[in-house]
Scaffold this active site. Structure first.
Site, PDB file in Angstrom:
ATOM      1  CG  ASP A  83      -1.957   1.081   1.250  1.00 45.12           C
ATOM      2  OD1 ASP A  83      -2.511   1.359   0.166  1.00 45.12           O
ATOM      3  OD2 ASP A  83      -2.241   1.643   2.318  1.00 45.12           O
TER       4      ASP A  83
ATOM      5  CG  HIS B  15       2.591   6.590  -1.423  1.00 46.34           C
ATOM      6  ND1 HIS B  15       2.177   6.904  -2.684  1.00 46.34           N
ATOM      7  CD2 HIS B  15       1.464   6.191  -0.758  1.00 46.34           C
ATOM      8  CE1 HIS B  15       0.861   6.721  -2.781  1.00 46.34           C
ATOM      9  NE2 HIS B  15       0.416   6.274  -1.627  1.00 46.34           N
TER      10      HIS B  15
ATOM     11  CE  LYS C   6      -3.490   2.442   6.416  1.00 42.39           C
ATOM     12  NZ  LYS C   6      -3.365   3.704   5.697  1.00 42.39           N
TER      13      LYS C   6
HETATM   14  C1  BG6 Z   1      -2.827   5.862   0.032  1.00 41.31           C
HETATM   15  C2  BG6 Z   1      -2.981   4.599   0.838  1.00 41.31           C
HETATM   16  O1  BG6 Z   1      -2.172   5.614  -1.168  1.00 41.31           O
HETATM   17  O2  BG6 Z   1      -2.095   6.810   0.791  1.00 41.31           O
HETATM   18  C3  BG6 Z   1      -3.659   4.884   2.166  1.00 41.31           C
HETATM   19  O3  BG6 Z   1      -3.749   3.659   0.099  1.00 41.31           O
HETATM   20  C4  BG6 Z   1      -2.912   5.965   2.913  1.00 41.31           C
HETATM   21  O4  BG6 Z   1      -3.712   3.699   2.967  1.00 41.31           O
HETATM   22  C5  BG6 Z   1      -2.707   7.193   2.020  1.00 41.31           C
HETATM   23  O5  BG6 Z   1      -3.671   6.310   4.061  1.00 41.31           O
HETATM   24  C6  BG6 Z   1      -1.808   8.207   2.696  1.00 41.31           C
HETATM   25  O6  BG6 Z   1      -1.771   9.379   1.934  1.00 41.31           O
HETATM   26  P1  BG6 Z   1      -1.523  10.790   2.618  1.00 41.31           P
HETATM   27  O7  BG6 Z   1      -1.483  11.747   1.465  1.00 41.31           O
HETATM   28  O8  BG6 Z   1      -2.671  11.022   3.551  1.00 41.31           O
HETATM   29  O9  BG6 Z   1      -0.221  10.673   3.335  1.00 41.31           O
END
Ligand code: BG6
Length: 490
Positions: free
Chosen positions: A228, A233, A337
């Site tokens: 995920d 990211h 999380k």
């Molecule tokens: C998403 C994930 O890509 O990014 C989520 O699927 C996560 O699980 C989210 O909460 C986090 O993004 P940001 O921009 O809130 O840091």
């Protein structure tokens, strides 16, 4: 050129929560190309006015109150249309084409739908003559759950569209502070000579979330934090932090340099997975003063909760980039999380000089540390050593910091990550989009970690909701005498 933006899945969660609000920001910033028409397409029928009311409600919930105005809504909503139909069915799509699209306009298609139907929609676009060389197609994660499944999805897209027509979104690349990494590194010459294994002791990249998996349990249980968050990211952030200076800022140069970083990641295998990774799963605990359930006690959306689930809601990985610049520098990645707070940051810990001239009894001489805060409270903070003011003998030291906060002065954001990315699609700039080769290389590295966990039977370690993560993550760092940068302790 006039643009038709067709959003397939136009009444879904992604479209309502992210896309329309981000397009509104473009309108607000006067960045929406003239004569743009936004066509939300979905299988469920909606009368246009009712659809616009739904969009408006989501918009008002997602855009700062001070940025909403009825006048702007009028001009924005006049650009939005609703088309009922099944995009996998060429007849449906043909009707949408006749009713809403103009051949001479630039067509952008956003697939806000599950990847399992990407192929069918692409065929349908082709059959209707909508997959022409100028068409742009936007897709986003999850792009598979392994290298193999990614390649299958990508083959379906590549059958109809060329790489230069495909815009793969990683919303982290749309974040202002993530782009700022490029500016920080390459527009400030003082950092570049120090940006290597000679001066850097280690790097930490942390994306910490305080939310749980909520009602996404069944999706999340098949995914976990590594797929995920890390595969996309965190690795993208790592690429921008570690890549060589690209020759220019065009898409090809930047993506080539990022790909080299991914290809240099040292594989983590069954032999090393226990030393270099930690999986965790949250248990009941307290977040923001409220008691919250453990991962296995969450209210599931569709399925029974599997009480034996080993899905990681937290992962920490010690990575290494095997190249001239970075070999020997541990790069610690962690995300999870239900952690203590929501914050994302990069820590670049510099090495201590070999020879100390200061009296160690006076104060601890600490090495410099650069903390790049991605969210919230964006900014950079550089720890430096100062003399303690006073008449004490010698030069006693204390640490201080240079602190720059980017958000100050402009508290209300005029755009978000998606608006930047959507704007780039509209102006045909792929620099902030991920190439197929990058996604494949990232999966290749992540797949090995999963294979290692499977082969060794490595289980997820419990951690209390509201904590900094499992104890194993501290051990991972402590093995080399290091510790995580957990609180603002500069
Ligand atoms: C998403 C994930 O890509 O990014 C989520 O699927 C996560 O699980 C989210 O909460 C986090 O993004 P940001 O921009 O809130 O840091």
């Amino acid at each position: 050129m006039n643009t038709d933006l067709l959003i397939v899945g136009g009444d879904g969660d992604l479209a309502l929560r992210k896309l329309y609000p981000s397009l509104y920001y473009l309108e607000l910033n006067k960045c929406m190309p003239e004569n743009t028409r936004i066509i939300g397409m979905a299988r469920t029928a909606h009368e246009r006015n009712a659809f616009l009311t739904t969009v408006k409600e989501w918009l008002q919930n997602n855009v700062a109150e001070s940025l909403y105005s009825d006048e702007l809504w009028e001009s924005f909503s006049s650009k939005i249309f609703f088309a009922q139909g099944d995009a996998t069915n060429p007849e449906s799509l043909e009707k949408v084409k006749q009713d809403f699209l103009k051949e001479e306009n630039q067509l952008v298609v956003y697939l806000a739908i599950p990847p399992s139907i990407f192929g069918a929609v692409c065929n349908s676009l082709e059959k209707c003559g909508l997959a022409v060389p100028t068409t742009r197609l936007v897709v986003e994660k999850p792009l598979g759950d392994s290298r193999e499944s990614f390649l299958a999805i990508n083959d379906e897209l590549a059958r109809t569209f060329k790489e230069e027509q495909l815009f793969r979104i990683d919303h982290y690349l749309g974040k202002e502070t993530v782009q700022n990494l490029i500016a920080l590194r390459f527009a400030n010459d003082i950092f570049e000579p120090l940006w290597n294994s000679r001066y850097i002791d280690h790097v930490e990249i942390t994306v910490s979330e305080s939310v749980g998996v909520g009602n996404r349990w069944s999706f999340y249980d098949a995914t976990g934090a590594t797929r995920d968050m890390v595969q996309n990211h965190l690795l993208q952030v790592l690429c921008l932090l570690a890549m060589e200076p690209p020759a220019t800022l065009n898409a090809e140069s930047v993506r080539t340099e990022k790909l080299k970083v991914l290809n240099c990641l040292k594989p983590i295998t069954a032999e090393t997975v226990r030393d270099y990774t930690v999986r965790g799963q949250y248990r009941r605990g307290i977040v923001d003063g409220k008691e919250v359930p453990g991962y296995l006690e969450e209210e599931s959306d569709k399925y029974e909760i599997d009480p034996n689930s080993q899905t990681e809601t937290y992962v920490a990985i010690q990575a290494e980039i095997l190249n001239w610049r970075w070999s020997g520098v541990p790069i610690y990645l962690r995300t999870g999380k239900r952690l203590q707070s929501r914050h994302s940051e990069i820590v670049v810990q510099f090495k201590q000089s070999h020879h100390q001239i200061f009296d160690q009894n006076h104060a601890e001489h600490q090495a410099n540390r650069l903390v790049i805060r991605l969210q919230p409270d964006e900014g950079i903070r550089l720890r430096i050593m100062n003399k303690v003011a006073g008449l004490e003998a010698g030069i006693p030291l204390e640490s201080g910091c240079l602190d720059v906060r980017f958000g100050e002065g402009s508290k209300v954001k005029m755009h978000d990550a998606y608006s930047r990315l959507l704007f780039d699609v509209l102006r045909n700039d792929q620099t902030l989009f991920v190439s197929a080769a990058e996604v494949e290389a990232a999966w290749k590295w992540v797949d090995k970690i999963f294979a290692g966990w499977k082969d060794t039977g490595m289980k997820a370690e419990g951690y209390m909701a509201g904590s900094y993560g499992p104890a194993g993550a501290d051990v991972l760092m402590a093995r080399s005498g290091r510790e995580w940068h957990n609180v603002v302790k500069d």
